[in-house]
Structures are given as structure tokens and as C-alpha cells.
Motif scaffolding. Structure first.
Motif, short mmCIF file in Angstrom:
data_model
loop_
_atom_site.label_atom_id
_atom_site.label_comp_id
_atom_site.label_asym_id
_atom_site.label_seq_id
_atom_site.Cartn_x
_atom_site.Cartn_y
_atom_site.Cartn_z
N ILE A 40 -4.88 8.32 -1.51
CA ILE A 40 -4.97 8.76 -2.90
C ILE A 40 -4.59 7.63 -3.85
CG2 ILE A 40 -4.00 10.35 -4.61
CD1 ILE A 40 -3.63 12.36 -2.27
N ALA A 41 -3.60 6.84 -3.46
CA ALA A 41 -3.13 5.74 -4.30
C ALA A 41 -2.35 4.75 -3.45
CB ALA A 41 -2.24 6.27 -5.43
N ASN A 42 -2.21 3.55 -3.96
CA ASN A 42 -1.26 2.59 -3.40
C ASN A 42 0.08 2.83 -4.08
OD1 ASN A 42 -3.22 1.26 -1.80
ND2 ASN A 42 -3.91 0.11 -3.59
N ILE A 43 1.15 2.89 -3.28
CA ILE A 43 2.44 3.32 -3.81
C ILE A 43 3.45 2.18 -3.84
CG2 ILE A 43 4.46 4.80 -3.36
CD1 ILE A 43 2.08 6.29 -4.53
N VAL A 44 4.17 2.10 -4.97
CA VAL A 44 5.31 1.21 -5.11
C VAL A 44 6.57 2.08 -5.18
CG1 VAL A 44 6.46 -0.53 -6.53
CG2 VAL A 44 3.96 -0.49 -6.40
N LEU A 45 7.46 1.90 -4.22
CA LEU A 45 8.75 2.59 -4.24
C LEU A 45 9.81 1.63 -4.75
CD1 LEU A 45 8.66 4.41 -0.77
CD2 LEU A 45 8.35 5.46 -3.02
N ILE A 46 10.60 2.08 -5.70
CA ILE A 46 11.64 1.23 -6.25
C ILE A 46 13.00 1.68 -5.73
CG2 ILE A 46 12.77 0.40 -8.36
CD1 ILE A 46 10.13 0.64 -9.78
N GLY A 47 13.77 0.74 -5.23
CA GLY A 47 15.09 1.05 -4.71
C GLY A 47 15.47 0.08 -3.61
N ASN A 48 16.64 0.29 -3.04
CA ASN A 48 17.12 -0.55 -1.95
C ASN A 48 16.26 -0.35 -0.70
OD1 ASN A 48 18.90 -0.88 0.62
ND2 ASN A 48 19.97 -2.06 -0.97
N GLU A 49 15.66 -1.44 -0.22
CA GLU A 49 14.70 -1.32 0.89
C GLU A 49 15.34 -0.76 2.14
OE1 GLU A 49 11.37 -4.06 3.24
OE2 GLU A 49 12.67 -4.95 1.70
N ASP A 50 16.54 -1.18 2.47
CA ASP A 50 17.20 -0.68 3.68
C ASP A 50 17.46 0.82 3.58
OD1 ASP A 50 17.23 -3.22 4.77
OD2 ASP A 50 19.26 -3.69 4.06
N VAL A 51 17.90 1.27 2.43
CA VAL A 51 18.18 2.70 2.23
C VAL A 51 16.89 3.52 2.34
CG1 VAL A 51 18.97 4.43 0.58
CG2 VAL A 51 20.21 2.28 0.80
N ILE A 52 15.82 3.02 1.72
CA ILE A 52 14.55 3.75 1.75
C ILE A 52 14.01 3.85 3.17
CG2 ILE A 52 12.12 3.65 1.03
CD1 ILE A 52 13.09 2.39 -1.61
N LYS A 53 14.01 2.73 3.88
CA LYS A 53 13.49 2.74 5.25
C LYS A 53 14.35 3.58 6.19
CE LYS A 53 10.86 -1.57 5.18
NZ LYS A 53 10.71 -2.93 5.73
N SER A 54 15.66 3.50 5.99
CA SER A 54 16.57 4.30 6.82
C SER A 54 16.35 5.79 6.58
CB SER A 54 18.02 3.93 6.49
OG SER A 54 18.93 4.76 7.19
N ALA A 66 3.49 1.24 1.97
CA ALA A 66 4.11 1.32 0.65
C ALA A 66 4.77 -0.01 0.31
CB ALA A 66 5.15 2.43 0.61
N ILE A 67 4.69 -0.40 -0.94
CA ILE A 67 5.39 -1.60 -1.42
C ILE A 67 6.78 -1.16 -1.88
CG2 ILE A 67 5.39 -3.44 -3.14
CD1 ILE A 67 2.30 -2.97 -3.33
N ILE A 68 7.81 -1.79 -1.34
CA ILE A 68 9.18 -1.44 -1.71
C ILE A 68 9.77 -2.59 -2.53
CG2 ILE A 68 11.48 -0.85 -0.90
CD1 ILE A 68 10.18 0.26 1.65
N VAL A 69 10.27 -2.26 -3.72
CA VAL A 69 10.81 -3.28 -4.62
C VAL A 69 12.24 -2.91 -5.01
CG1 VAL A 69 10.52 -4.48 -6.81
CG2 VAL A 69 8.50 -3.74 -5.54
N ASP A 70 13.15 -3.82 -4.76
CA ASP A 70 14.54 -3.67 -5.19
C ASP A 70 14.69 -4.47 -6.48
OD1 ASP A 70 17.29 -3.88 -5.64
OD2 ASP A 70 17.75 -3.89 -3.50
N PRO A 71 14.98 -3.84 -7.61
CA PRO A 71 15.06 -4.55 -8.89
C PRO A 71 15.91 -5.81 -8.84
CG PRO A 71 15.20 -2.21 -9.28
CD PRO A 71 15.24 -2.39 -7.78
N ILE A 72 17.08 -5.73 -8.23
CA ILE A 72 18.01 -6.86 -8.23
C ILE A 72 17.46 -8.03 -7.42
CG2 ILE A 72 20.34 -7.60 -7.61
CD1 ILE A 72 21.26 -4.72 -8.02
N LYS A 73 16.75 -7.74 -6.34
CA LYS A 73 16.24 -8.79 -5.46
C LYS A 73 14.83 -9.24 -5.83
CE LYS A 73 18.94 -7.19 -1.48
NZ LYS A 73 18.86 -6.68 -0.09
N SER A 74 14.20 -8.54 -6.77
CA SER A 74 12.81 -8.83 -7.09
C SER A 74 12.63 -10.21 -7.72
CB SER A 74 12.27 -7.76 -8.05
OG SER A 74 11.00 -8.13 -8.54
#
Length: 332
Positions: A40-54, A66-74
Motif C-alpha cells: 500500500i505504501a513505503n513506510i518510515v518508522l521514527i524512533g529508536n531502531e533497537d526498540v522498534i525491532k525488539s 520499513a525505513i527506521i529513522v532515529d532523529p538523534i542519529k539521523s
């Protein structure tokens, strides 16, 4: 094929990149799996990558793709800080303040959208409407020629005698408590344009009141009459009428009696409520008593697609709003 199915198919035909800033939220993660699987769409998840994957692993959910982006590390963090500073420096913003604010997932996602790094954003599973609208107004701002951000619901009513084969659009039912005549006109125009873009319907817009074509005299009626005048002056290409009582707007036989000169002829598919109280009550009455499906609220008026969710939303609600946002992005 019902309208929601058509919207999802339309999203699949031109896949957009949609931001879900509440990346660590359980329903958001589950919705991401479904959105990616159904393309349906390409998704960008914002947040800590380790937390999201866990969390995804603990839920047994596959969010690969999904593209995962951590604001602080971006790598875009400094760019977005400078962008936000430039947008808000006349309002007292400093670089130091901007650095802190841009760490917030909603602000970061809104700046990503502003910068053209995504096509739309959906939030609200854990944040309030104000949390979305505030950065939206500060960063995205309104579309050219649009003076107000508003909302509408798509109502899918089992009784196909009403609206467009049972589909009606209700505005504004979520944002503006007491719009002026000029704002009502803007809401009517925005809802008509969005209804056409999302569904292909020929807009037939009724500005609702407790009066039909002069049957009652009151300042509340005067506001709707003035909104009708302004809307027709701004967009003479649209079929917008008012003031109309609800039955006059959607029941042909009643319209013949109460408003025999109506161009809509009791076949309105877009209903514009005079204030938020009536709009909110109206959509909930139809949803509960008529067993209608209510899709929304869908935001309109922003220069780029931003949409809100109820904090009580389901996984399917998130999927639906992502599809709607993706289709809206086609017209931006």
C-alpha cells in the motif's frame, strides 16, 4: 467495489512514502507489516531502531522493508534543525531550542515531510490531535489559497439511497469549533475537492442548517447563507447550496417541497455542518444508529498530507489512514 477498496487500490497503483512517527507503538508496528505486505505504501518508522525491532520480534511481526529513522542519529538531523530554525526564527526560535524540539518524533517527521523526504504522515495512536496540528501549522502550513485546516469523515452508509451509493462526506467534524462564514466556505470547497480526488464523485455540497432556503430567520442561519455566497463566489464551478436542512439535502421528495429550485435536488453527497458540535454529533449518530463505517477524521488544508488517528484506533484504522494519505499525496 466499495470506496475504501478503491482508495487502497489507488494507493497501490502509485506507491508513496508515508511517515509513521509513533514507530515504537504496538498497533503502528502491526499496521506496518500489513501495509508493506499489501504494498500500500513505503513506510518510515521514527524512533529508536533497537526498540522498534525488539518490539516487532516480540510481537512476531515482520517489518522488513520499513525505513527506521532515529532523529538523534539521523544524518538529516542538523539539516532539519536549520530548516526549523529558519521557519520559526521570526517567532523567537533559536538554534538551541530547535535542536531540542527536532528530537521529538512528531516534529522530526513533520520536517521530513516539509523537506520532501516523504509524501505524507499519519500520527495519533498515542499523541493528541493538537500534537499533530501544532507542528503541522508551524512547518507545513496551509495550501496556497486555503485559509484554514479542517477535517472530514467518509461515511459509508448501508442504505444506498443516500449520497453517492451510500457514500457521504461530512465536514468539519473534528477540528474547528465555530467556523466563521468565510471558514465554512473554505471547508465546503476543500471537502468537495478532496471528495472528488479520493472517490471521483461529482460533488454536490449542502451547507446544513435548521432552515431551508429562508424558512427560518436567525443569525446562525445568516452565517450559513453568507458561507454559501462566499463559496459560490470563490468556486462557481462547484455545486454548493445552502442553507439546507438535512432532509432537504438528502431526500429528493422532501427537497421538492422545501427547496423546489434546488440544483442538488435532495441528492447531496457532501454535508457541511455549521459547527463542530453538530458535525461531531452527526457523524457519531450515523455511525452508531445507521451502522455506518466512518473513515476519518481526514485532515485537509495542509500544503502536504498530514492525518490524525484516534488514540483508540485499531491496526486496520492505521492501514486505512495510510492509504488515504497516500492517495491525497497524489494531488500535492
Amino acid at each position: 467495489m466499495r470506496l475504501l477498496e478503491k482508495i487502497i487500490e489507488s494507493a497501490k497503483n502509485d506507491v508513496k512514502k508515508i511517515i509513521l512517527p509513533e514507530g515504537t507503538e504496538e498497533r503502528t508496528i502491526k499496521a506496518t507489516e500489513k501495509i508493506i505486505k499489501e504494498k500500500i505504501a513505503n513506510i518510515v518508522l521514527i524512533g529508536n531502531e533497537d526498540v522498534i525491532k525488539s518490539k516487532a520480534n516480540s510481537l512476531g511481526v515482520n517489518i522488513e522493508g520499513a525505513i527506521i529513522v532515529d532523529p538523534i542519529k539521523s544524518e538529516k538531523y542538523d539539516e532539519y534543525v536549520n530548516l526549523f530554525f529558519e521557519l520559526r526564527k521570526n517567532k523567537g526560535m533559536t538554534i538551541e531550542k530547535a535542536k531540542e524540539i527536532v528530537k521529538d518524533e512528531i516534529y522530526f517527521g513533520t520536517l521530513m515531510l516539509k523537506n520532501g523526504d516523504a509524501d505524507g504522515m499519519v500520527s495519533g495512536a498515542v499523541h493528541t490531535t493538537a500534537d499533530l496540528l501544532r507542528p503541522g501549522m508551524q512547518i507545513i502550513k496551509t495550501s496556497p489559497g486555503t485559509k484554514i485546516v479542517s477535517s472530514f469523515f467518509i461515511m459509508d452508509v448501508p442504505n444506498k439511497n443516500y449520497g453517492h451509493d451510500g457514500i457521504l462526506f461530512f465536514g468539519d467534524s473534528a477540528v474547528n469549533p465555530n467556523p466563521t462564514a468565510e471558514e465554512l466556505a473554505c471547508i465546503a470547497i476543500s471537502t468537495a475537492d478532496n471528495a472528488k480526488a479520493l472517490s471521483g464523485v461529482d460533488p454536490k455540497v449542502a451547507l446544513l442548517s435548521f432552515s431551508s432556503m429562508g424558512s427560518a430567520k436567525h443569525e446562525l442561519v445568516d452565517k450559513v447563507i453568507e458561507a454559501h455566497r462566499i463559496a459560490n463566489e470563490l468556486r462557481p464551478d462547484l455545486m454548493i447550496e445552502g442553507e439546507l436542512q438535512l432532509d432537504t439535502a438528502i431526500v429528493a421528495d422532501v427537497c421538492k417541497t422545501k427547496a423546489p429550485n434546488s440544483r442538488i435536488k435532495g441528492m447531496a453527497n457532501i454535508l457541511i455542518f455549521p459547527d463542530l458540535q453538530s458535525g461531531n454529533i452527526g457523524y457519531k449518530l450515523v455511525e452508531r444508529l445507521a451502522n455506518a463505517d466512518a473513515i476519518g477524521p481526514i485532515c485537509q488544508g495542509f500544503a502536504k498530507p498530514l492525518n490524525d488517528l484516534s488514540r483508540g484506533c485499531s491496526v486496520n484504522d492505521i492501514v486505512t489512514m495510510v492509504a488515504v494519505t497516500a492517495v491525497q499525496a497524489k494531488t500535492k
